[in-house]
Design a protein around this motif. Structure first.
Motif, PDB file in Angstrom:
ATOM      1  N   MET A   1      43.342 -79.708  77.446  1.00  0.00           N
ATOM      2  CA  MET A   1      42.458 -80.772  77.041  1.00  0.00           C
ATOM      3  C   MET A   1      42.676 -81.951  77.975  1.00  0.00           C
ATOM      4  SD  MET A   1      42.808 -80.584  72.941  1.00  0.00           S
ATOM      5  CE  MET A   1      43.735 -79.156  72.446  1.00  0.00           C
ATOM      6  N   THR A   2      41.606 -82.399  78.577  1.00  0.00           N
ATOM      7  CA  THR A   2      41.777 -83.423  79.588  1.00  0.00           C
ATOM      8  C   THR A   2      41.140 -84.762  79.257  1.00  0.00           C
ATOM      9  OG1 THR A   2      39.820 -82.683  80.785  1.00  0.00           O
ATOM     10  CG2 THR A   2      41.926 -81.694  81.403  1.00  0.00           C
ATOM     11  N   TYR A   3      40.402 -84.862  78.168  1.00  0.00           N
ATOM     12  CA  TYR A   3      39.785 -86.133  77.840  1.00  0.00           C
ATOM     13  C   TYR A   3      39.754 -86.310  76.332  1.00  0.00           C
ATOM     14  CZ  TYR A   3      37.232 -90.296  79.103  1.00  0.00           C
ATOM     15  OH  TYR A   3      36.893 -91.602  79.311  1.00  0.00           O
ATOM     16  N   ILE A   4      40.043 -87.524  75.886  1.00  0.00           N
ATOM     17  CA  ILE A   4      40.100 -87.799  74.450  1.00  0.00           C
ATOM     18  C   ILE A   4      39.331 -89.085  74.150  1.00  0.00           C
ATOM     19  CG2 ILE A   4      41.596 -88.372  72.493  1.00  0.00           C
ATOM     20  CD1 ILE A   4      43.823 -86.825  73.915  1.00  0.00           C
ATOM     21  N   ASP A   5      38.500 -89.033  73.130  1.00  0.00           N
ATOM     22  CA  ASP A   5      37.910 -90.248  72.577  1.00  0.00           C
ATOM     23  C   ASP A   5      38.738 -90.625  71.366  1.00  0.00           C
ATOM     24  OD1 ASP A   5      35.608 -91.073  74.078  1.00  0.00           O
ATOM     25  OD2 ASP A   5      34.626 -89.241  73.412  1.00  0.00           O
ATOM     26  N   ALA A   6      39.036 -91.905  71.223  1.00  0.00           N
ATOM     27  CA  ALA A   6      39.809 -92.401  70.083  1.00  0.00           C
ATOM     28  C   ALA A   6      38.973 -93.437  69.343  1.00  0.00           C
ATOM     29  CB  ALA A   6      41.117 -93.020  70.556  1.00  0.00           C
ATOM     30  N   PHE A   7      39.040 -93.373  68.026  1.00  0.00           N
ATOM     31  CA  PHE A   7      38.301 -94.285  67.160  1.00  0.00           C
ATOM     32  C   PHE A   7      39.271 -94.869  66.140  1.00  0.00           C
ATOM     33  CE2 PHE A   7      35.670 -90.792  68.503  1.00  0.00           C
ATOM     34  CZ  PHE A   7      34.478 -91.373  68.889  1.00  0.00           C
ATOM     35  N   VAL A   8      39.172 -96.154  65.884  1.00  0.00           N
ATOM     36  CA  VAL A   8      39.976 -96.805  64.857  1.00  0.00           C
ATOM     37  C   VAL A   8      39.013 -97.633  64.008  1.00  0.00           C
ATOM     38  CG1 VAL A   8      41.918 -98.346  64.361  1.00  0.00           C
ATOM     39  CG2 VAL A   8      41.956 -96.924  66.427  1.00  0.00           C
ATOM     40  N   ALA A   9      39.133 -97.489  62.687  1.00  0.00           N
ATOM     41  CA  ALA A   9      38.239 -98.210  61.785  1.00  0.00           C
ATOM     42  C   ALA A   9      38.989 -98.638  60.532  1.00  0.00           C
ATOM     43  CB  ALA A   9      37.059 -97.323  61.394  1.00  0.00           C
ATOM     44  N   ALA A  10      38.438 -99.633  59.852  1.00  0.00           N
ATOM     45  CA  ALA A  10      38.927-100.050  58.538  1.00  0.00           C
ATOM     46  C   ALA A  10      38.010 -99.403  57.504  1.00  0.00           C
ATOM     47  CB  ALA A  10      38.883-101.569  58.411  1.00  0.00           C
ATOM     48  N   VAL A  11      38.590 -98.667  56.575  1.00  0.00           N
ATOM     49  CA  VAL A  11      37.814 -97.961  55.559  1.00  0.00           C
ATOM     50  C   VAL A  11      38.299 -98.399  54.179  1.00  0.00           C
ATOM     51  CG1 VAL A  11      37.201 -95.699  54.622  1.00  0.00           C
ATOM     52  CG2 VAL A  11      37.520 -95.973  57.096  1.00  0.00           C
ATOM     53  N   PRO A  12      37.392 -98.834  53.316  1.00  0.00           N
ATOM     54  CA  PRO A  12      37.816 -99.161  51.949  1.00  0.00           C
ATOM     55  C   PRO A  12      38.482 -97.946  51.300  1.00  0.00           C
ATOM     56  CG  PRO A  12      35.597 -99.972  52.347  1.00  0.00           C
ATOM     57  CD  PRO A  12      35.965 -99.107  53.523  1.00  0.00           C
ATOM     58  N   ALA A  13      39.621 -98.168  50.666  1.00  0.00           N
ATOM     59  CA  ALA A  13      40.356 -97.057  50.042  1.00  0.00           C
ATOM     60  C   ALA A  13      39.469 -96.290  49.059  1.00  0.00           C
ATOM     61  CB  ALA A  13      41.607 -97.588  49.342  1.00  0.00           C
ATOM     62  N   ARG A  14      38.569 -96.978  48.378  1.00  0.00           N
ATOM     63  CA  ARG A  14      37.683 -96.312  47.419  1.00  0.00           C
ATOM     64  C   ARG A  14      36.705 -95.351  48.118  1.00  0.00           C
ATOM     65  NH1 ARG A  14      35.646-101.312  48.318  1.00  0.00           N
ATOM     66  NH2 ARG A  14      33.434-101.456  48.817  1.00  0.00           N
ATOM     67  N   ASN A  15      36.549 -95.480  49.441  1.00  0.00           N
ATOM     68  CA  ASN A  15      35.625 -94.634  50.206  1.00  0.00           C
ATOM     69  C   ASN A  15      36.322 -93.496  50.932  1.00  0.00           C
ATOM     70  OD1 ASN A  15      33.657 -96.372  49.383  1.00  0.00           O
ATOM     71  ND2 ASN A  15      33.288 -97.279  51.388  1.00  0.00           N
ATOM     72  N   ARG A  16      37.582 -93.240  50.601  1.00  0.00           N
ATOM     73  CA  ARG A  16      38.329 -92.201  51.331  1.00  0.00           C
ATOM     74  C   ARG A  16      37.584 -90.868  51.336  1.00  0.00           C
ATOM     75  NH1 ARG A  16      44.576 -90.746  51.727  1.00  0.00           N
ATOM     76  NH2 ARG A  16      44.349 -88.580  52.387  1.00  0.00           N
ATOM     77  N   GLU A  17      37.127 -90.397  50.189  1.00  0.00           N
ATOM     78  CA  GLU A  17      36.465 -89.092  50.108  1.00  0.00           C
ATOM     79  C   GLU A  17      35.113 -89.095  50.818  1.00  0.00           C
ATOM     80  OE1 GLU A  17      38.003 -86.303  49.228  1.00  0.00           O
ATOM     81  OE2 GLU A  17      39.732 -87.635  48.970  1.00  0.00           O
ATOM     82  N   SER A  18      34.355 -90.188  50.692  1.00  0.00           N
ATOM     83  CA  SER A  18      33.067 -90.235  51.390  1.00  0.00           C
ATOM     84  C   SER A  18      33.281 -90.341  52.900  1.00  0.00           C
ATOM     85  CB  SER A  18      32.174 -91.351  50.858  1.00  0.00           C
ATOM     86  OG  SER A  18      32.777 -92.605  51.012  1.00  0.00           O
ATOM     87  N   TYR A  19      34.362 -91.023  53.319  1.00  0.00           N
ATOM     88  CA  TYR A  19      34.677 -91.067  54.746  1.00  0.00           C
ATOM     89  C   TYR A  19      35.027 -89.665  55.247  1.00  0.00           C
ATOM     90  CZ  TYR A  19      36.572 -91.992  59.291  1.00  0.00           C
ATOM     91  OH  TYR A  19      36.787 -91.961  60.653  1.00  0.00           O
ATOM     92  N   TRP A  42      44.337 -90.640  58.125  1.00  0.00           N
ATOM     93  CA  TRP A  42      44.312 -91.756  57.171  1.00  0.00           C
ATOM     94  C   TRP A  42      45.636 -92.496  57.285  1.00  0.00           C
ATOM     95  CZ3 TRP A  42      40.520 -93.715  54.238  1.00  0.00           C
ATOM     96  CH2 TRP A  42      40.854 -94.556  53.181  1.00  0.00           C
ATOM     97  N   GLY A  43      45.615 -93.785  57.525  1.00  0.00           N
ATOM     98  CA  GLY A  43      46.839 -94.562  57.693  1.00  0.00           C
ATOM     99  C   GLY A  43      47.786 -94.429  56.516  1.00  0.00           C
ATOM    100  N   ASP A  44      49.045 -94.183  56.821  1.00  0.00           N
ATOM    101  CA  ASP A  44      50.056 -93.999  55.788  1.00  0.00           C
ATOM    102  C   ASP A  44      51.186 -95.021  55.919  1.00  0.00           C
ATOM    103  OD1 ASP A  44      51.341 -92.507  53.631  1.00  0.00           O
ATOM    104  OD2 ASP A  44      52.759 -91.863  55.172  1.00  0.00           O
TER     105      ASP A  44
END
Length: 117
Positions: A1-19, A42-44
């Motif tokens: 694997m030679t290329y990676i896209d990274a994403f970081v977001a803030a997600v309301p805890a109540r939206n964990r399943e919909s996320y 998911w941030g721990d």
């Protein structure tokens, strides 16, 4: 694997399943357009830094959690073509009203792999 896209977001805890449902759907779209693998986390244990941190970067609000996602591509060329196709894919259309996170606070970027052990 030679290329990676990274994403970081803030997600309301109540939206964990919909996320998660959103991420599962998006992963199929990314793979359809050339991605090898999609990883969502998911941030721990996310400390709030004094100068900078993941929570500060995405302007986490009370009740939100940091989520990091990674899309693995075989090359930058495949990524560039695939990402353009993903952005035009009708399966990725979503109203801001139904998104499980605030896309305005999403941070993303592409990275060339330097070390893979």
């Amino acid at each position: 694997m030679t290329y990676i896209d990274a994403f970081v977001a803030a997600v309301p805890a109540r939206n964990r399943e919909s996320y998660l449902a959103h991420a599962e759907k998006a992963s199929l779209v990314f793979k359809r357009h050339g991605a090898l693998k999609v990883l969502e986390s998911w941030g721990d244990s996310i400390p709030e830094g004094e100068i900078t941190s993941f929570p500060k970067a995405v302007k986490c609000e009370p009740g939100e959690n940091v989520v990091c996602g990674f899309v693995f591509w075989p090359s930058k060329e495949v990524r560039d073509k695939g990402m353009a196709e993903v952005m035009e894919d009708p399966d990725m259309e979503m109203s801001p009203d139904t998104m499980p996170f605030d896309g305005r606070r999403l941070i993303y970027g592409g990275f060339e792999v330097m070390l893979d052990t």
